[in-house]
Design a protein around this motif. Structure first.
Motif, mmCIF file in Angstrom:
data_model
loop_
_atom_site.group_PDB
_atom_site.id
_atom_site.type_symbol
_atom_site.label_atom_id
_atom_site.label_comp_id
_atom_site.label_asym_id
_atom_site.label_seq_id
_atom_site.Cartn_x
_atom_site.Cartn_y
_atom_site.Cartn_z
ATOM 1 N N CYS A 193 0.677 -1.318 0.285
ATOM 2 C CA CYS A 193 0.366 0.024 0.199
ATOM 3 C C CYS A 193 0.743 1.178 0.427
ATOM 4 O O CYS A 193 0.158 2.306 -0.117
ATOM 5 C CB CYS A 193 -1.061 -0.228 1.538
ATOM 6 N N ASN A 194 2.083 1.292 0.471
ATOM 7 C CA ASN A 194 3.038 2.081 0.488
ATOM 8 C C ASN A 194 3.339 3.101 -0.801
ATOM 9 O O ASN A 194 4.182 3.931 -0.853
ATOM 10 C CB ASN A 194 3.795 2.274 1.317
ATOM 11 N N GLY A 195 3.760 1.888 -1.921
ATOM 12 C CA GLY A 195 4.632 2.088 -3.028
ATOM 13 C C GLY A 195 5.757 1.538 -2.855
ATOM 14 O O GLY A 195 6.307 1.270 -2.575
ATOM 15 N N ALA A 196 6.870 2.166 -3.708
ATOM 16 C CA ALA A 196 7.566 1.451 -4.251
ATOM 17 C C ALA A 196 9.412 2.484 -3.113
ATOM 18 O O ALA A 196 8.370 3.215 -2.527
ATOM 19 C CB ALA A 196 8.720 2.017 -5.410
ATOM 20 N N PRO A 197 9.132 1.674 -2.002
ATOM 21 C CA PRO A 197 10.472 2.574 -1.175
ATOM 22 C C PRO A 197 11.550 3.438 -2.069
ATOM 23 O O PRO A 197 11.597 3.551 -3.160
ATOM 24 C CB PRO A 197 11.264 1.300 -0.712
ATOM 25 N N THR A 198 11.375 4.864 -0.892
ATOM 26 C CA THR A 198 11.998 5.845 -1.664
ATOM 27 C C THR A 198 13.541 5.856 -0.103
ATOM 28 O O THR A 198 13.770 5.530 0.806
ATOM 29 C CB THR A 198 11.902 6.852 -1.253
ATOM 30 N N GLY A 199 14.515 6.059 -0.708
ATOM 31 C CA GLY A 199 15.726 5.838 0.313
ATOM 32 C C GLY A 199 16.092 5.120 0.360
ATOM 33 O O GLY A 199 15.925 3.763 0.392
ATOM 34 N N PRO A 200 16.430 5.022 2.246
ATOM 35 C CA PRO A 200 16.981 3.624 2.771
ATOM 36 C C PRO A 200 15.760 2.550 3.201
ATOM 37 O O PRO A 200 14.649 3.304 3.148
ATOM 38 C CB PRO A 200 17.558 3.743 4.089
ATOM 39 N N GLY A 201 16.527 1.729 2.783
ATOM 40 C CA GLY A 201 15.282 0.615 2.696
ATOM 41 C C GLY A 201 15.945 -0.947 3.155
ATOM 42 O O GLY A 201 16.592 -1.338 2.984
ATOM 43 N N PRO A 202 14.781 -1.483 2.606
ATOM 44 C CA PRO A 202 14.719 -3.065 3.266
ATOM 45 C C PRO A 202 15.271 -4.015 1.918
ATOM 46 O O PRO A 202 15.544 -3.134 1.080
ATOM 47 C CB PRO A 202 13.634 -4.001 3.142
ATOM 48 N N SER A 203 16.135 -5.003 2.401
ATOM 49 C CA SER A 203 17.190 -5.672 1.288
ATOM 50 C C SER A 203 15.899 -6.551 0.515
ATOM 51 O O SER A 203 14.451 -6.704 0.893
ATOM 52 C CB SER A 203 18.100 -6.373 1.233
ATOM 53 N N ALA A 204 15.836 -7.681 -0.782
ATOM 54 C CA ALA A 204 15.399 -8.451 -0.779
ATOM 55 C C ALA A 204 14.750 -9.613 0.228
ATOM 56 O O ALA A 204 13.004 -10.169 0.241
ATOM 57 C CB ALA A 204 16.080 -9.249 -2.036
ATOM 58 N N ASP A 205 15.781 -9.724 1.711
ATOM 59 C CA ASP A 205 15.883 -10.636 2.512
ATOM 60 C C ASP A 205 14.343 -9.796 3.312
ATOM 61 O O ASP A 205 14.204 -10.684 4.398
ATOM 62 C CB ASP A 205 17.188 -10.873 2.789
ATOM 63 N N GLY A 206 14.693 -8.438 3.272
ATOM 64 C CA GLY A 206 13.503 -7.769 4.550
ATOM 65 C C GLY A 206 12.179 -7.294 4.094
ATOM 66 O O GLY A 206 11.825 -7.779 3.001
ATOM 67 N N VAL A 207 12.038 -6.612 4.944
ATOM 68 C CA VAL A 207 10.308 -6.544 4.302
ATOM 69 C C VAL A 207 9.890 -4.908 5.112
ATOM 70 O O VAL A 207 9.986 -5.041 6.163
ATOM 71 C CB VAL A 207 8.936 -7.089 5.352
ATOM 72 N N ASP A 208 9.301 -4.604 4.120
ATOM 73 C CA ASP A 208 9.147 -3.210 4.397
ATOM 74 C C ASP A 208 7.770 -2.649 5.093
ATOM 75 O O ASP A 208 7.090 -2.745 4.757
ATOM 76 C CB ASP A 208 8.971 -2.491 2.344
ATOM 77 N N MET A 209 8.242 -2.392 6.548
ATOM 78 C CA MET A 209 6.583 -1.414 7.245
ATOM 79 C C MET A 209 7.005 -0.181 7.570
ATOM 80 O O MET A 209 5.646 0.177 8.410
ATOM 81 C CB MET A 209 6.968 -2.618 8.559
ATOM 82 N N ALA A 225 7.572 2.368 12.151
ATOM 83 C CA ALA A 225 7.970 0.970 11.893
ATOM 84 C C ALA A 225 8.629 0.922 10.590
ATOM 85 O O ALA A 225 8.094 2.044 9.523
ATOM 86 C CB ALA A 225 6.559 0.388 11.861
ATOM 87 N N LEU A 226 9.559 0.194 10.643
ATOM 88 C CA LEU A 226 10.684 0.521 9.529
ATOM 89 C C LEU A 226 10.360 -0.484 8.492
ATOM 90 O O LEU A 226 9.806 -0.869 8.011
ATOM 91 C CB LEU A 226 11.970 0.444 9.950
ATOM 92 N N GLY A 227 10.707 -1.890 9.713
ATOM 93 C CA GLY A 227 10.395 -3.141 8.501
ATOM 94 C C GLY A 227 11.282 -4.383 9.377
ATOM 95 O O GLY A 227 11.415 -4.526 10.645
ATOM 96 N N ILE A 228 10.886 -5.630 9.348
ATOM 97 C CA ILE A 228 10.586 -6.785 9.382
ATOM 98 C C ILE A 228 12.496 -7.631 8.990
ATOM 99 O O ILE A 228 12.870 -7.399 7.608
ATOM 100 C CB ILE A 228 9.574 -7.631 9.643
ATOM 101 N N LEU A 229 13.186 -7.563 10.223
ATOM 102 C CA LEU A 229 14.484 -7.898 9.545
ATOM 103 C C LEU A 229 14.167 -9.181 9.917
ATOM 104 O O LEU A 229 13.862 -10.249 9.942
ATOM 105 C CB LEU A 229 15.644 -7.751 10.887
ATOM 106 N N PRO A 230 15.288 -9.992 8.624
ATOM 107 C CA PRO A 230 15.426 -11.525 8.130
ATOM 108 C C PRO A 230 15.908 -12.679 9.086
ATOM 109 O O PRO A 230 17.228 -13.043 8.849
ATOM 110 C CB PRO A 230 16.255 -11.487 7.024
ATOM 111 N N ALA A 231 15.410 -12.666 10.438
ATOM 112 C CA ALA A 231 16.128 -13.282 11.212
ATOM 113 C C ALA A 231 17.363 -14.592 10.345
ATOM 114 O O ALA A 231 17.885 -15.635 11.547
ATOM 115 C CB ALA A 231 15.415 -13.057 13.116
#
Length: 201
Positions: free
Chosen positions: A19-35, A179-185
Motif C-alpha cells: 500500500c505504501n508504493g515503491a520504497p524511497t531512500g534507505p530501505g529493506p533488501s530482498a530479504d527484509g520486509v518494508d513496514m 515501524a520500518l521493517g521486519i529484519l531477516p532473522a
C-alpha cells in the motif's frame, strides 16, 4: 512457531508494504520486509528487568529492534534472539557510531512466568545493551496487539508446564518510534547486520 501465524504476520506486513508504493531512500533488501506506513507500535509503559517502569518514549532518538517471545521457549526464541543480537554486534563492529543508535528490546508474552528477575537472567545471555520488558497479563496483551503480535497459551501438561504459540519476527522501528521493517532473522546474523546497514543513518 506454527506456519499459519508466521504467514499471517508476514502477509500483513507485505500487504501494508504494498500500500505504501515503491520504497524511497534507505530501505529493506530482498530479504527484509518494508513496514513503513504500518500502524503498529506506539506508546506503552511496561516493567524493565530491573523492576523499574520503562516506556516506549524512553527510546526516542534510537532505532529499536523489537522481539516478542518468552524465556522458557526451548529453541525458537533463543535462536531468534541470538541471531538478532549477533547481527547487531556485527553491525556495531562495522559501524560503531551507527550501531550505538540501535537498541535491542525483548518483550515477554509470558508474564505468568517471566518476572523481571527471570527476564534479567535471560537477557544477560545476549547483548550488553539488551532491554528486557514484562508486565501484567493485561499490559502484555495490550502491547502485543498494539505491535501486531499474536500470542496464545497452550493447554498445560500433567506437570503444569505449557508452551506459548506466538509470532516470531524482529521488527525494526525508527528514531521516532515508527515501524520500518521486519529484519531477516531466519537468514542469520550477517543478514540482520546487512539489513541494519540499509536502514540506520
Amino acid at each position: 512457531m506454527p506456519a499459519p501465524i508466521r504467514h499471517l504476520a508476514l502477509g500483513l506486513a507485505l500487504t501494508l508494504a504494498a500500500c505504501n508504493g515503491a520504497p524511497t531512500g534507505p530501505g529493506p533488501s530482498a530479504d527484509g520486509v518494508d513496514m513503513r506506513g504500518a500502524s503498529v507500535g506506539g506508546e506503552f509503559t511496561l516493567t524493565g528487568s530491573d523492576g523499574k517502569p520503562v516506556s516506549w518514549s524512553d527510546f526516542d532518538g534510537q532505532y529499536r529492534m523489537v522481539y516478542f517471545g518468552f524465556t522458557s521457549c526451548p529453541a525458537i526464541c533463543p535462536t531468534d534472539v541470538l541471531r538478532m543480537t549477533q547481527g547487531l554486534e556485527i553491525f556495531e563492529r562495522e559501524h560503531p557510531e551507527l550501531g550505538a543508535k540501535v537498541t535491542p528490546i525483548f518483550i515477554s508474552i509470558d508474564p505468568e512466568r517471566d518476572s523481571p528477575e527471570v527476564v534479567a537472567q535471560f537477557i544477560d545471555n545476549f547483548h550488553p545493551r539488551f532491554v528486557g520488558l514484562t508486565g501484567s497479563k493485561e499490559e502484555i496483551e495490550s502491547v502485543a496487539l498494539q505491535f501486531g503480535t499474536s500470542a496464545a497459551k497452550e493447554a498445560p501438561d500433567e506437570s503444569g508446564n505449557y508452551n506459548m504459540v506466538h509470532s516470531t519476527f524482529v521488527t525494526l522501528f525508527g528514531p521516532d518510534g515508527e515501524a520500518l521493517g521486519i529484519l531477516p532473522a531466519d537468514k542469520g546474523p550477517e543478514a540482520i547486520a546487512a539489513e541494519l546497514a540499509g536502514w540506520v543513518r
